[in-house]
Design a protein around this motif. Structure first.
Motif, PDB file in Angstrom:
ATOM      1  N   GLY A 122       0.736  -1.187  -0.054  1.00  0.00           N
ATOM      2  CA  GLY A 122      -0.153   0.183  -0.107  1.00  0.00           C
ATOM      3  C   GLY A 122       0.787   1.364   0.023  1.00  0.00           C
ATOM      4  O   GLY A 122       0.500   2.515  -0.789  1.00  0.00           O
ATOM      5  N   SER A 123       1.958   1.171   0.773  1.00  0.00           N
ATOM      6  CA  SER A 123       2.771   2.562   0.952  1.00  0.00           C
ATOM      7  C   SER A 123       3.565   2.705  -0.572  1.00  0.00           C
ATOM      8  O   SER A 123       3.694   3.942  -0.845  1.00  0.00           O
ATOM      9  CB  SER A 123       3.539   2.146   1.844  1.00  0.00           C
ATOM     10  OG  SER A 123       4.793   1.232   1.748  1.00  0.00           O
ATOM     11  N   LEU A 124       3.791   1.586  -1.243  1.00  0.00           N
ATOM     12  CA  LEU A 124       4.463   1.938  -2.481  1.00  0.00           C
ATOM     13  C   LEU A 124       3.420   2.240  -3.594  1.00  0.00           C
ATOM     14  O   LEU A 124       3.973   3.315  -4.258  1.00  0.00           O
ATOM     15  CB  LEU A 124       5.351   0.641  -2.986  1.00  0.00           C
ATOM     16  CG  LEU A 124       6.518   0.119  -2.072  1.00  0.00           C
ATOM     17  CD1 LEU A 124       6.748  -1.059  -2.531  1.00  0.00           C
ATOM     18  CD2 LEU A 124       7.635   1.059  -2.377  1.00  0.00           C
ATOM     19  N   LEU A 125       2.511   1.980  -3.390  1.00  0.00           N
ATOM     20  CA  LEU A 125       1.451   2.240  -4.651  1.00  0.00           C
ATOM     21  C   LEU A 125       0.558   3.273  -4.469  1.00  0.00           C
ATOM     22  O   LEU A 125      -0.113   3.774  -5.417  1.00  0.00           O
ATOM     23  CB  LEU A 125       0.802   0.988  -4.964  1.00  0.00           C
ATOM     24  CG  LEU A 125       1.300  -0.368  -5.264  1.00  0.00           C
ATOM     25  CD1 LEU A 125       0.693  -1.539  -5.442  1.00  0.00           C
ATOM     26  CD2 LEU A 125       2.471   0.098  -6.667  1.00  0.00           C
ATOM     27  N   GLY A 126       0.593   3.785  -3.101  1.00  0.00           N
ATOM     28  CA  GLY A 126      -0.750   4.619  -2.674  1.00  0.00           C
ATOM     29  C   GLY A 126      -1.856   4.269  -2.590  1.00  0.00           C
ATOM     30  O   GLY A 126      -3.028   5.000  -2.740  1.00  0.00           O
ATOM     31  N   LEU A 127      -2.078   3.056  -2.252  1.00  0.00           N
ATOM     32  CA  LEU A 127      -3.296   2.289  -1.805  1.00  0.00           C
ATOM     33  C   LEU A 127      -3.351   2.164  -0.491  1.00  0.00           C
ATOM     34  O   LEU A 127      -2.454   2.073   0.182  1.00  0.00           O
ATOM     35  CB  LEU A 127      -3.498   1.013  -2.744  1.00  0.00           C
ATOM     36  CG  LEU A 127      -3.112   1.085  -4.389  1.00  0.00           C
ATOM     37  CD1 LEU A 127      -3.152  -0.402  -4.898  1.00  0.00           C
ATOM     38  CD2 LEU A 127      -4.408   1.977  -4.857  1.00  0.00           C
ATOM     39  N   GLY A 128      -4.249   1.423   0.017  1.00  0.00           N
ATOM     40  CA  GLY A 128      -4.576   1.476   1.278  1.00  0.00           C
ATOM     41  C   GLY A 128      -4.346  -0.002   1.915  1.00  0.00           C
ATOM     42  O   GLY A 128      -3.937  -0.117   3.120  1.00  0.00           O
ATOM     43  N   GLY A 129      -3.996  -0.808   1.101  1.00  0.00           N
ATOM     44  CA  GLY A 129      -3.942  -2.365   1.669  1.00  0.00           C
ATOM     45  C   GLY A 129      -5.058  -3.265   2.034  1.00  0.00           C
ATOM     46  O   GLY A 129      -5.014  -4.412   2.112  1.00  0.00           O
ATOM     47  N   GLY A 130      -6.247  -2.472   1.758  1.00  0.00           N
ATOM     48  CA  GLY A 130      -7.594  -3.114   1.900  1.00  0.00           C
ATOM     49  C   GLY A 130      -7.409  -4.459   1.103  1.00  0.00           C
ATOM     50  O   GLY A 130      -8.341  -5.447   1.353  1.00  0.00           O
ATOM     51  N   ILE A 131      -7.014  -4.435  -0.069  1.00  0.00           N
ATOM     52  CA  ILE A 131      -7.155  -5.334  -0.967  1.00  0.00           C
ATOM     53  C   ILE A 131      -6.473  -6.648  -0.490  1.00  0.00           C
ATOM     54  O   ILE A 131      -6.800  -7.629  -1.139  1.00  0.00           O
ATOM     55  CB  ILE A 131      -6.768  -5.163  -2.405  1.00  0.00           C
ATOM     56  CG1 ILE A 131      -5.422  -4.423  -2.315  1.00  0.00           C
ATOM     57  CG2 ILE A 131      -7.854  -4.167  -3.121  1.00  0.00           C
ATOM     58  CD1 ILE A 131      -4.553  -4.071  -3.536  1.00  0.00           C
ATOM     59  N   ILE A 132      -5.660  -6.443   0.339  1.00  0.00           N
ATOM     60  CA  ILE A 132      -5.166  -7.692   0.758  1.00  0.00           C
ATOM     61  C   ILE A 132      -5.681  -8.222   2.321  1.00  0.00           C
ATOM     62  O   ILE A 132      -5.952  -9.102   2.513  1.00  0.00           O
ATOM     63  CB  ILE A 132      -3.691  -7.492   1.197  1.00  0.00           C
ATOM     64  CG1 ILE A 132      -2.837  -7.248  -0.006  1.00  0.00           C
ATOM     65  CG2 ILE A 132      -2.987  -8.723   1.961  1.00  0.00           C
ATOM     66  CD1 ILE A 132      -1.409  -7.030   0.149  1.00  0.00           C
ATOM     67  N   VAL A 133      -6.106  -7.016   3.222  1.00  0.00           N
ATOM     68  CA  VAL A 133      -6.393  -7.331   4.348  1.00  0.00           C
ATOM     69  C   VAL A 133      -8.013  -7.929   4.395  1.00  0.00           C
ATOM     70  O   VAL A 133      -8.078  -8.763   5.116  1.00  0.00           O
ATOM     71  CB  VAL A 133      -6.477  -5.848   5.158  1.00  0.00           C
ATOM     72  CG1 VAL A 133      -7.248  -6.118   6.572  1.00  0.00           C
ATOM     73  CG2 VAL A 133      -4.975  -5.473   5.394  1.00  0.00           C
ATOM     74  N   ILE A 134      -8.796  -7.332   3.623  1.00  0.00           N
ATOM     75  CA  ILE A 134     -10.208  -7.728   3.686  1.00  0.00           C
ATOM     76  C   ILE A 134     -10.234  -9.217   3.214  1.00  0.00           C
ATOM     77  O   ILE A 134     -10.796 -10.051   4.016  1.00  0.00           O
ATOM     78  CB  ILE A 134     -11.329  -6.729   3.073  1.00  0.00           C
ATOM     79  CG1 ILE A 134     -11.098  -5.479   3.600  1.00  0.00           C
ATOM     80  CG2 ILE A 134     -12.425  -7.420   2.925  1.00  0.00           C
ATOM     81  CD1 ILE A 134     -12.109  -4.421   3.069  1.00  0.00           C
ATOM     82  N   PRO A 135      -9.802  -9.690   2.121  1.00  0.00           N
ATOM     83  CA  PRO A 135      -9.979 -10.909   1.878  1.00  0.00           C
ATOM     84  C   PRO A 135      -9.204 -11.790   2.726  1.00  0.00           C
ATOM     85  O   PRO A 135      -9.841 -13.078   3.084  1.00  0.00           O
ATOM     86  CB  PRO A 135      -9.188 -11.114   0.479  1.00  0.00           C
ATOM     87  CG  PRO A 135      -9.245  -9.878  -0.154  1.00  0.00           C
ATOM     88  CD  PRO A 135      -9.400  -8.832   1.042  1.00  0.00           C
ATOM     89  N   ALA A 136      -8.059 -11.440   3.515  1.00  0.00           N
ATOM     90  CA  ALA A 136      -7.516 -12.382   4.381  1.00  0.00           C
ATOM     91  C   ALA A 136      -8.225 -12.658   5.397  1.00  0.00           C
ATOM     92  O   ALA A 136      -8.265 -13.556   6.025  1.00  0.00           O
ATOM     93  CB  ALA A 136      -5.957 -11.878   4.604  1.00  0.00           C
ATOM     94  N   LEU A 137      -8.766 -11.682   5.941  1.00  0.00           N
ATOM     95  CA  LEU A 137      -9.558 -11.835   7.400  1.00  0.00           C
ATOM     96  C   LEU A 137     -10.588 -12.491   6.991  1.00  0.00           C
ATOM     97  O   LEU A 137     -11.013 -13.318   7.856  1.00  0.00           O
ATOM     98  CB  LEU A 137      -9.849 -10.380   7.811  1.00  0.00           C
ATOM     99  CG  LEU A 137      -8.816  -9.713   8.470  1.00  0.00           C
ATOM    100  CD1 LEU A 137      -9.108  -8.025   9.016  1.00  0.00           C
ATOM    101  CD2 LEU A 137      -8.127 -10.380   9.595  1.00  0.00           C
TER     102      LEU A 137
END
Lengths: 97, 279
Positions: B21-36
């Motif tokens: 997320g920090s590299l791409l300016g995204l929030g990381g939700g695309i990883i966190v939500i599916p993982a959880l």
């Protein structure tokens, strides 16, 4: 931007963020460990860390309003003040919903 | 799975989310939500709550570095935040009143198109506007940053301030309505409409998403949708990942970052499109 000699806006914001990040990380880590090993106050510490983390960007906007006002940057002090108001309105809106 | 296992695994995955997320300016939700939701079977409300907090963590954690290194353009960010925050508020009002399936299809397509447009910019050597930009001049938005890889100061002019504001308003609404992070719309807008260098676009987007997420996070927190046991490792991991990612940014070639972003954006756009088209 017009600056008082010695005052660096970017550095100030960076320091503010760093404080928020490190303080909330410390609270989160301690709270997590307490929760895992059944200590007391774990959840309270975590919640404190989360609130601090959530508050950090808002503090950033508030500090910006202050700095722009002090520097006489009328447009950006209005812009950031407006953003702060919208943020507060979102909280109120969410609290009512 | 024990609590310890859950905590460690979630922490590790969140480091990755913060890094990306920090590299791409995204929030990381695309990883966190599916993982959880898929791996740990966490209720979607708590997953979203944790994801929103991870966005703030990613944003603030990386911004420590990006702001100091002037990769994030603060004036551009604060101007655009006018639009994103009012957009998010508008989106929250509209939630429940609009059929979102069509929006998923439309924005999935828009994102896909933007990704291809961004790819076509990879051979441009010099970023920055050549046309006059009255608003950007008046608001003193133009800037520079020191590119470590190129070993020199990169000066850039900002264009399309008005178009940028309009696009950010839309990005805010979309994120408020669809619950996606708006980074995926912000970066292309800054890259294509405002002609910022790619590293400035991602760093500035990263800086901005924290503020938008903070408003939602407050609401979730007060509704009790933020579970400390789930959210603590997510937030802590994202903070670490974002701090690392921001330091790594200096070593990335602009072209690499651009291609990396385009791939992720295409992936997100396909997901959105299929979600809208097939539920």
């Amino acid at each position: 931007m017009k600056e008082k000699p010695g005052f660096n806006f970017e550095k100030a914001i960076s320091h503010l963020l760093r404080f928020g990040v490190m303080a909330s990380f410390a609270l989160l880590l301690t709270g997590m460990v307490l929760i895992l090993f059944h200590g007391s106050h774990g959840r309270a510490l975590v919640n404190a860390g989360l609130l601090l983390l959530i508050f950090t960007p808002i503090a950033r906007v508030a500090v910006s309003v202050f700095v722009f006002t002090r520097e006489g940057d009328r447009i950006f002090s209005l812009i950031t003040a407006f953003v702060l108001c919208v943020l507060l309105a979102s909280f109120l809106f969410g609290a009512m919903a | 799975m024990t609590s310890l296992e859950f905590t460690i695994l979630t922490f590790a995955i969140s480091i990755l989310a913060g890094l990306l997320g920090s590299l791409l300016g995204l929030g990381g939700g695309i990883i966190v939500i599916p993982a959880l939701t898929l791996i740990f079977k966490i209720d979607i409300r708590y997953a979203i709550g944790a994801s929103i907090v991870s966005v703030i963590a990613t944003s603030s954690g990386a911004a420590v570095t990006y702001v100091r290194e002037r990769l994030a353009n603060l004036r551009v960010a604060m101007l655009l935040e006018l639009a994103t925050t009012t957009g998010a508020l508008s989106g929250a009002f509209l939630a429940g009143r609009i059929n979102t399936r069509w929006l998923y299809v439309i924005f999935g397509s828009v994102m896909g198109y933007s990704a291809l447009m961004m790819l076509s910019r990879r051979s441009q050597v010099k970023a920055g506007a050549s046309q006059p930009s009255p608003w950007a001049d008046y608001l003193r938005l133009h800037g520079s940053y020191h590119d470590k890889l190129l070993g020199r100061e990169v000066f850039y002019r900002v264009a399309g301030a008005r178009v940028g504001l309009a696009l950010m308003y839309v990005a805010g609404i979309v994120s408020g309505l669809l619950g996606i992070g708006s980074g995926a719309l912000k970066v292309p807008a800054m890259d294509l409409a405002m002609r910022l260098p790619i590293k400035v676009s991602t760093a500035t987007s990263n800086f901005m998403i924290g503020v938008t997420a903070a408003a939602s996070a407050g609401v979730y927190f007060m509704r009790g949708d933020i579970d400390p046991v789930v959210t603590a490792p997510v937030a802590a991991g994202a903070l670490i990942g974002a701090t690392l990612g921001a330091r790594l940014m200096g070593r990335l070639q602009n072209r690499t970052l651009r291609v990396f972003f385009v791939i992720v954006l295409l992936w997100i756009s396909l997901q959105m499109f299929f979600k809208g088209a097939f539920g």
